[in-house]
Scaffold this motif. Sequence first.
Motif, mmCIF file in Angstrom:
data_model
loop_
_atom_site.group_PDB
_atom_site.id
_atom_site.type_symbol
_atom_site.label_atom_id
_atom_site.label_comp_id
_atom_site.label_asym_id
_atom_site.label_seq_id
_atom_site.Cartn_x
_atom_site.Cartn_y
_atom_site.Cartn_z
ATOM 1 N N GLN B 66 0.878 -1.167 0.000
ATOM 2 C CA GLN B 66 0.000 0.000 0.000
ATOM 3 C C GLN B 66 0.915 1.217 0.000
ATOM 4 N N ASP B 68 1.760 5.112 0.491
ATOM 5 C CA ASP B 68 1.360 6.363 1.132
ATOM 6 C C ASP B 68 1.861 7.497 0.226
ATOM 7 N N THR B 96 -0.994 0.157 -8.178
ATOM 8 C CA THR B 96 -0.671 -1.224 -7.809
ATOM 9 C C THR B 96 -1.619 -2.192 -8.512
ATOM 10 N N PRO B 98 -2.734 -5.674 -7.523
ATOM 11 C CA PRO B 98 -2.656 -6.676 -6.451
ATOM 12 C C PRO B 98 -2.578 -8.115 -6.954
ATOM 13 N N ILE B 116 5.875 2.680 1.824
ATOM 14 C CA ILE B 116 5.147 1.449 1.514
ATOM 15 C C ILE B 116 4.930 0.617 2.769
ATOM 16 N N GLU B 118 2.471 -2.955 4.108
ATOM 17 C CA GLU B 118 1.796 -4.101 3.503
ATOM 18 C C GLU B 118 0.446 -4.317 4.162
ATOM 19 N N ILE B 119 -0.521 -4.614 3.329
ATOM 20 C CA ILE B 119 -1.846 -4.907 3.862
ATOM 21 C C ILE B 119 -2.288 -6.278 3.341
ATOM 22 N N ARG B 121 -4.569 -9.174 1.656
ATOM 23 C CA ARG B 121 -5.591 -9.271 0.619
ATOM 24 C C ARG B 121 -6.088 -10.713 0.614
#
Lengths: 301, 295, 119
Positions: B66, B68, B96, B98, B116, B118-119, B121
């Motif tokens: 993700q 910013d 991005t 994904p 950056i 991380e999230i 998914r």
Amino acid sequence: MKELVVISGKGGTGKTSVVASFAALAPSTVLADCDVDAADLHLILKPDIFSRNEFSGGSMAQILPEGCNGCGTCRKLCRFDAIKVNKGAYRIDPIACEGCGVCSHFCPEKTIEFGPAINGQWFLSETRHGPMAHAKLGIAQENSGKLVTLVRAQAKKLAQERGHELVIIDGSPGIGCPVIASLTGADLVLAVTEPSMSGRHDLQRVTDLAKHFGTPMIVCINKWDINEDMTRLIEQDANQQGVPVVGRIRYDRAVTEAQICGQALVEYTSSGAAKDMRLLWETIAGLLGDSKSAADLHTNR
Amino acid sequence: MPMKIAIASGKGGTGKTTIAANLAHLFSQQGRKVTYLDCDVEAPNGHIFLKPQLTEHSPATTLIPQIDLGRCIHCGKCGRICQFNALLCLPEKVVTFPEMCHACGACLLVCPAEAITEIPREIGSIDQGMAGSIIFARGLLNIGEVMSPPLIRALKSKAEEGEVTIVDAPPGTSCPVIESIRDCDYVVLVTEPTPFGLNDLELAVEVVRALDLSFGVVVNRAGLNDQPMLDFCTEQNILVLAQLPDDRRVAEAYSRGQLICEALPDFKARFFSLMAAMETAILGRQIKSSERSNP
Amino acid sequence: MKIAITAQNPSPENQVDPHFGRAAWLMIYDQEKNEWESIDNSAGVNAARGAGIQAAQKVVDHKAEALITGAIGPNAFKSLSAAGVKIYHGATGTVEDALQAYLEGQLREATTNDAKGGV
């Protein structure tokens, strides 16, 4: 030029036998074996290879031992557990390596090489039923989706060069990477299923997949008389989802016998399941040839 | 000693799930603690035969970057390092993709501006429960998802292993198969005596050999033309664990979702000898490896 | 303004390449200077996944504000629209024909629904 993809969801439903018979029946077609993971169509079509090419499906890292001081940075950063240490000697497990390049980029000694990996071969061939594009994925290699895309593009190119109107694609089982690569953007998907609970379950998954990618789909039920109640259930499911069931193929040992003789079923015999196969092909050829009925399929979805 | 057995096959539809489910059932009847892992996450079918009560459902995720944009200095390093085209650096933003991301973390590591994170998914789900006394777990890949190995990894790390763990692997020879079988003590390759079956068995044998795994072969639907298959196994010095005869009753029981050893008791003895052959092979391998480590 | 057009060979007299990500060449036309520049996209022809994203990067790097091609895939569409590049699809004939058709307003601008090609 049209692309017909034959897939199955569940493996072993007779997809390749259907493709081989279609190849024998279609007047002007190019074949693409996109089941690159376990390709079988060549066993029936016995291709005569005229072009052999290497496939690079990504990159791979390699540690040059003379420069390595054993700091362990690569091992700490690799998320794929691909860095192995044996008595202080570092090496990369090529099977586990994902080809991301992190180890190479962040190696303080700059002693990890990173470059294209050769992980398969693809071929262009002549067969008795038209030209064919096919491939062999290297053992334990990744990127089968990438190779599928390549085989499909090569088949399309062959069709364009030689003025063939149809490409028939033998897809792979499942709903993942290689299947998606073989069906996106195709004109028509034929799902071959069998009347079992597993067949029904997996057909549902494939139906959802084709819908997700907006590819028109039709279904045929192979060995339909193994379980007639299940055949009816699957047909009901399909009707409810607006997916036409265009054929039933009966259980017939001749299918295996033909395979043992290296022939397509319709070459081996003209009765029994071969008759069903012929009928199925005529229906599909009609759909492919008639843009109106293909458009109807689209609007039914 | 606990053992983890993968049931695999080059070709699909050879009877992998049939063998796996029946083995799980019979091992459990012997009073052993059994775990069944359905790693065929694209088309899982083990539940049809073992009929588990699924009590726990959890999402399986992979990590994606993700960005910013407040912190991003538009240096373009993340886009350049990504081997999978998951990031596109434009003059004023980073886009991005994904579904292209392999979660290697390169972008995160290379970013000089700490822009950056991380999230998670979701790529699929894991269902767990009990099938009688069998611990049952399966993965289910979401429709449209490309990568199953992270889901298989999550499934294998999540489920509690038994004295006997049966891993129902996906068909084929590529990444998802390897992820499923790589840490197993033994691999049962299920095949059928047809030209397609033999061709795909040859590929599967190359895979298990590349992974240096101990394995044996089950010839399913035997009877029509077994000799080429048996010749191959003899030539290659491969143990044939069992030959199960081609029988329309098996196909019918299968189509109804029944376990063969329940529907057709005459098959039970064949499964028992398969289990014995397998355990002997695993034991032999264990003795050999302990000899190697204690000479 | 600069306009990118997909081409099968590096010359304006040659045919438009119907693909974007997998186009053999990208021809960039500079309206102010009335000049052509050709960009090799063989990497894209041989790429399997992400070809559209890579080609989009090239279009953006060369500061083209419009792209003319045959058909476009979803990832390329997402990339180019994020970069503010206008996409015109359905082009046929030679690269010059396609440019002319675009200048005369005969080509349609692509929307999300059109982004189904790309294989």
